[in-house]
Scaffold this active site. Structure first.
Site, PDB file in Angstrom:
ATOM      1  CB  SER A 124      -0.863  -0.017   1.263  1.00  0.00           C
ATOM      2  OG  SER A 124      -1.424   1.257   1.494  1.00  0.00           O
ATOM      3  CE1 TYR A 149      -3.924  -2.801   5.493  1.00  0.00           C
ATOM      4  CE2 TYR A 149      -3.537  -0.445   5.178  1.00  0.00           C
ATOM      5  CZ  TYR A 149      -3.759  -1.703   4.658  1.00  0.00           C
ATOM      6  OH  TYR A 149      -3.790  -1.874   3.292  1.00  0.00           O
ATOM      7  CE  LYS A 153      -1.495  -4.478   3.376  1.00  0.00           C
ATOM      8  NZ  LYS A 153      -1.757  -5.804   2.821  1.00  0.00           N
TER       9      LYS A 153
HETATM   10  P1  NAD Z   1     -10.918  -7.197   1.367  1.00  0.00           P
HETATM   11  O1  NAD Z   1     -11.082  -7.188   2.825  1.00  0.00           O
HETATM   12  O2  NAD Z   1     -12.097  -6.921   0.510  1.00  0.00           O
HETATM   13  O3  NAD Z   1     -10.273  -8.588   0.886  1.00  0.00           O
HETATM   14  C1  NAD Z   1      -9.445  -9.362   1.695  1.00  0.00           C
HETATM   15  C2  NAD Z   1      -9.977 -10.795   1.644  1.00  0.00           C
HETATM   16  O4  NAD Z   1      -9.123 -11.620   2.440  1.00  0.00           O
HETATM   17  C3  NAD Z   1     -11.384 -10.922   2.230  1.00  0.00           C
HETATM   18  O5  NAD Z   1     -12.179 -11.687   1.342  1.00  0.00           O
HETATM   19  C4  NAD Z   1     -11.175 -11.667   3.562  1.00  0.00           C
HETATM   20  O6  NAD Z   1     -12.287 -12.467   3.875  1.00  0.00           O
HETATM   21  C5  NAD Z   1      -9.928 -12.455   3.274  1.00  0.00           C
HETATM   22  N1  NAD Z   1      -9.103 -12.775   4.427  1.00  0.00           N
HETATM   23  C6  NAD Z   1      -8.630 -11.938   5.397  1.00  0.00           C
HETATM   24  N2  NAD Z   1      -7.861 -12.624   6.261  1.00  0.00           N
HETATM   25  C7  NAD Z   1      -7.827 -13.922   5.847  1.00  0.00           C
HETATM   26  C8  NAD Z   1      -7.209 -15.090   6.297  1.00  0.00           C
HETATM   27  N3  NAD Z   1      -6.442 -15.098   7.395  1.00  0.00           N
HETATM   28  N4  NAD Z   1      -7.406 -16.235   5.621  1.00  0.00           N
HETATM   29  C9  NAD Z   1      -8.169 -16.271   4.510  1.00  0.00           C
HETATM   30  N5  NAD Z   1      -8.791 -15.172   4.014  1.00  0.00           N
HETATM   31  C10 NAD Z   1      -8.606 -14.019   4.666  1.00  0.00           C
HETATM   32  O7  NAD Z   1      -9.726  -6.166   1.013  1.00  0.00           O
HETATM   33  P2  NAD Z   1      -9.249  -5.618  -0.379  1.00  0.00           P
HETATM   34  O8  NAD Z   1      -9.609  -4.186  -0.462  1.00  0.00           O
HETATM   35  O9  NAD Z   1      -9.644  -6.540  -1.461  1.00  0.00           O
HETATM   36  O10 NAD Z   1      -7.683  -5.678  -0.140  1.00  0.00           O
HETATM   37  C11 NAD Z   1      -6.899  -6.792  -0.551  1.00  0.00           C
HETATM   38  C12 NAD Z   1      -5.473  -6.592  -0.090  1.00  0.00           C
HETATM   39  O11 NAD Z   1      -4.986  -5.362  -0.605  1.00  0.00           O
HETATM   40  C13 NAD Z   1      -5.318  -6.486   1.427  1.00  0.00           C
HETATM   41  O12 NAD Z   1      -4.107  -7.106   1.795  1.00  0.00           O
HETATM   42  C14 NAD Z   1      -5.242  -4.987   1.671  1.00  0.00           C
HETATM   43  O13 NAD Z   1      -4.537  -4.679   2.832  1.00  0.00           O
HETATM   44  C15 NAD Z   1      -4.496  -4.531   0.426  1.00  0.00           C
HETATM   45  N6  NAD Z   1      -4.735  -3.117   0.113  1.00  0.00           N
HETATM   46  C16 NAD Z   1      -6.014  -2.674  -0.019  1.00  0.00           C
HETATM   47  C17 NAD Z   1      -6.245  -1.317  -0.290  1.00  0.00           C
HETATM   48  C18 NAD Z   1      -7.651  -0.790  -0.400  1.00  0.00           C
HETATM   49  O14 NAD Z   1      -7.824   0.427  -0.347  1.00  0.00           O
HETATM   50  N7  NAD Z   1      -8.667  -1.600  -0.614  1.00  0.00           N
HETATM   51  C19 NAD Z   1      -5.173  -0.450  -0.427  1.00  0.00           C
HETATM   52  C20 NAD Z   1      -3.869  -0.954  -0.313  1.00  0.00           C
HETATM   53  C21 NAD Z   1      -3.666  -2.299  -0.046  1.00  0.00           C
HETATM   54  C1  UD1 Z   2      -6.606   5.092   3.808  1.00  0.00           C
HETATM   55  C2  UD1 Z   2      -5.338   4.556   4.424  1.00  0.00           C
HETATM   56  C3  UD1 Z   2      -4.641   3.609   3.484  1.00  0.00           C
HETATM   57  C4  UD1 Z   2      -5.585   2.532   2.994  1.00  0.00           C
HETATM   58  C5  UD1 Z   2      -6.798   3.196   2.367  1.00  0.00           C
HETATM   59  C6  UD1 Z   2      -7.808   2.175   1.931  1.00  0.00           C
HETATM   60  C7  UD1 Z   2      -4.273   6.116   5.991  1.00  0.00           C
HETATM   61  C8  UD1 Z   2      -3.238   7.178   6.184  1.00  0.00           C
HETATM   62  N1  UD1 Z   2      -4.420   5.624   4.744  1.00  0.00           N
HETATM   63  O1  UD1 Z   2      -6.232   5.939   2.736  1.00  0.00           O
HETATM   64  O2  UD1 Z   2      -3.584   2.986   4.140  1.00  0.00           O
HETATM   65  O3  UD1 Z   2      -4.907   1.729   2.035  1.00  0.00           O
HETATM   66  O4  UD1 Z   2      -7.417   4.053   3.347  1.00  0.00           O
HETATM   67  O5  UD1 Z   2      -8.281   1.435   3.001  1.00  0.00           O
HETATM   68  O6  UD1 Z   2      -4.954   5.751   6.907  1.00  0.00           O
HETATM   69  N2  UD1 Z   2     -12.462  11.601   3.510  1.00  0.00           N
HETATM   70  C9  UD1 Z   2     -13.457  12.492   3.860  1.00  0.00           C
HETATM   71  N3  UD1 Z   2     -14.586  11.976   4.433  1.00  0.00           N
HETATM   72  C10 UD1 Z   2     -14.766  10.652   4.666  1.00  0.00           C
HETATM   73  C11 UD1 Z   2     -13.742   9.752   4.292  1.00  0.00           C
HETATM   74  C12 UD1 Z   2     -12.593  10.257   3.719  1.00  0.00           C
HETATM   75  O7  UD1 Z   2     -13.323  13.689   3.675  1.00  0.00           O
HETATM   76  O8  UD1 Z   2     -15.810  10.261   5.220  1.00  0.00           O
HETATM   77  C13 UD1 Z   2     -11.247  12.127   2.851  1.00  0.00           C
HETATM   78  C14 UD1 Z   2      -9.961  11.864   3.619  1.00  0.00           C
HETATM   79  O9  UD1 Z   2      -9.709  12.904   4.527  1.00  0.00           O
HETATM   80  C15 UD1 Z   2      -8.937  11.805   2.465  1.00  0.00           C
HETATM   81  C16 UD1 Z   2      -9.744  11.227   1.299  1.00  0.00           C
HETATM   82  O10 UD1 Z   2     -11.105  11.458   1.622  1.00  0.00           O
HETATM   83  O11 UD1 Z   2      -8.517  13.101   2.123  1.00  0.00           O
HETATM   84  C17 UD1 Z   2      -9.517   9.733   1.086  1.00  0.00           C
HETATM   85  O12 UD1 Z   2      -9.713   9.045   2.328  1.00  0.00           O
HETATM   86  P1  UD1 Z   2      -9.815   7.431   2.410  1.00  0.00           P
HETATM   87  O13 UD1 Z   2     -10.725   6.946   1.348  1.00  0.00           O
HETATM   88  O14 UD1 Z   2     -10.123   7.070   3.813  1.00  0.00           O
HETATM   89  O15 UD1 Z   2      -8.362   6.942   2.004  1.00  0.00           O
HETATM   90  P2  UD1 Z   2      -6.918   7.342   2.585  1.00  0.00           P
HETATM   91  O16 UD1 Z   2      -7.024   8.004   3.889  1.00  0.00           O
HETATM   92  O17 UD1 Z   2      -6.170   8.027   1.483  1.00  0.00           O
END
Ligand code: NAD
Ligand code: UD1
Length: 334
Positions: A124, A149, A153
């Site tokens: 991330s 979290y 990572k």
């Molecule tokens: P998500 O929660 O939708 O998907 C994760 C999946 O993993 C879920 O289906 C959950 O049931 C499963 N899971 C969790 N722990 C498990 C375990 N121990 N064994 C088996 N299954 C398990 O999340 P996502 O948004 O699809 O994210 C996927 C990956 O990408 C995660 O590692 C997350 O940290 C990373 N990531 C997500 C974002 C984001 O904004 N969505 C950003 C950066 C990184």
């Molecule tokens: C956050 C996490 C990042 C994670 C991502 C997806 C941090 C520093 N970053 O990113 O690690 O991968 O979520 O899970 O925690 N905002 C509003 N109102 C809301 C929600 C968000 O104004 O109700 C604004 C926030 O202030 C920010 C932007 O929208 O400026 C995006 O926020 P968000 O979607 O939560 O993502 P990040 O904070 O960038």
């Protein structure tokens, strides 16, 4: 080519599984449904016409991992499984350290046992901490993570790097995602977190369908174009395609490669709200609220390395991000 996808029924995992199947890969999924639902498997089938092989279980459990590797000749692994709620990770850090670290260590140990040493990992942009310079580039020094979290990572990046250093047969790609949003064009799969969403797009979606009364915009006094926070939002389908490119290039990797997956374009919260309203012809009422602790003013990627080395570039724009999100949430309401 057989790909093992941990967390394959989750938000990014399910979109990646669809792309993999549509590009001729055989897919094996492990998920414990801690943050997804079994129906996702039916939706994957509806979209692709293929039912991927599925195992329900915990990625921390080496027995089920061994069973999967025994029963399937896995070529490469994409490791999505993990917890991702930033706020919850501050409240219950051990839950995050256990799940995210133990799942990765168990997985790598079993991969070693079966001599499968190709892995793509979901990292991330959070590992950069508070950006000192923008856009963010892969070789920049990592910042201080602001929550457990994010720290998981950073630790996992380190663990996988140490592993590949110790054994040159390991091929590791770390993908640093920026802000994934949007949904599949079918409207069948997308992101719909339980309870009140923490992230911007899911919150806007719930306001748009009237489930929540208004959006709180966290701060309008940042040093940005309109005072609200700026982020690099990337369509989840573009992100999914990035994983296919990573798999294609995994064989050529020596040790570890790191790629930012973003668009390189930063949009403000107000721009997101306005575009959502205009494209979907719906109102998203909002109020300006105080800044949220831990937020940075701006964060966006330099993704030129992914273009140069993987041939990957995000193609879908903000309109597709907001229209697909709305289509998906309307479908969920029915
Ligand atoms: P998500 O929660 O939708 O998907 C994760 C999946 O993993 C879920 O289906 C959950 O049931 C499963 N899971 C969790 N722990 C498990 C375990 N121990 N064994 C088996 N299954 C398990 O999340 P996502 O948004 O699809 O994210 C996927 C990956 O990408 C995660 O590692 C997350 O940290 C990373 N990531 C997500 C974002 C984001 O904004 N969505 C950003 C950066 C990184
Ligand atoms: C956050 C996490 C990042 C994670 C991502 C997806 C941090 C520093 N970053 O990113 O690690 O991968 O979520 O899970 O925690 N905002 C509003 N109102 C809301 C929600 C968000 O104004 O109700 C604004 C926030 O202030 C920010 C932007 O929208 O400026 C995006 O926020 P968000 O979607 O939560 O993502 P990040 O904070 O960038």
């Amino acid at each position: 080519m057989k790909v093992f996808v941990t967390g394959g029924t989750g938000y990014i995992g399910s979109h990646t599984v669809v792309e993999l199947i549509e590009n001729g890969y055989e897919v094996v999924i492990l998920d414990n449904f801690s943050n997804s639902k079994p129906e996702v498997l039916d939706y994957i089938y509806k979209i692709t016409g293929v039912k991927p092989k599925f195992y329900e279980g915990d990625c921390c459990d080496k027995e089920i991992l061994r069973k999967i590797f025994k029963e399937n000749e896995i070529d490469s692994v994409i490791h999505f499984a993990g917890f991702k709620a930033v706020g919850e990770s501050v409240q219950v850090p051990l839950k995050y350290y256990r799940n995210n670290l133990v799942s990765t260590i168990s997985l790598c140990e079993v991969m070693n046992e079966f001599n499968c040493k190709n892995i793509v990992f979901s990292s991330s942009a959070t590992v950069y901490g508070d950006p000192k310079e923008l856009p963010l580039k892969e070789q920049m020094e990592l910042g201080k993570t602001t929550n457990p979290y994010g720290t998981t990572k950073a630790y996992i990046e380190r663990i996988l790097s140490d592993l590949s250093f110790s054994d040159k047969e390991w091929k590791v790609i770390l993908l640093r995602y920026f802000n994934p949003v949007g949904a599949h064009s079918s409207g069948l799969i997308g992101e719909n977190p339980n309870g009140t969403p923490n992230n911007l797009m899911p919150y806007i979606m719930k306001v748009a369908i009237g489930e929540l009364p208004y959006l709180n915009i966290f701060g309008d006094d940042y040093d940005t174009k309109d005072g609200t926070g700026v982020r690099d939002y990337i369509h989840v389908v573009d992100l999914a395609k990035g994983h296919l490119k990573a798999l294609e290039h995994l064989e050529d990797v020596e040790g570890v490669k790191i790629y930012n997956l973003g668009t390189g374009v930063g949009y403000s919260v107000l721009e997101m709200v306005k575009t959502f309203e205009e494209v979907n012809n719906v109102k998203v009422p909002y109020k300006i609220a105080p800044r949220r602790e831990g937020d940075v003013a701006s964060c966006y990627a330099d993704s030129s390395l992914a273009l140069k080395e993987l041939g990957w570039k995000a193609k879908l724009g903000l309109e597709e991000m907001v229209s697909s999100s709305y289509k998906f949430i309307l479908g969920q309401k029915k």
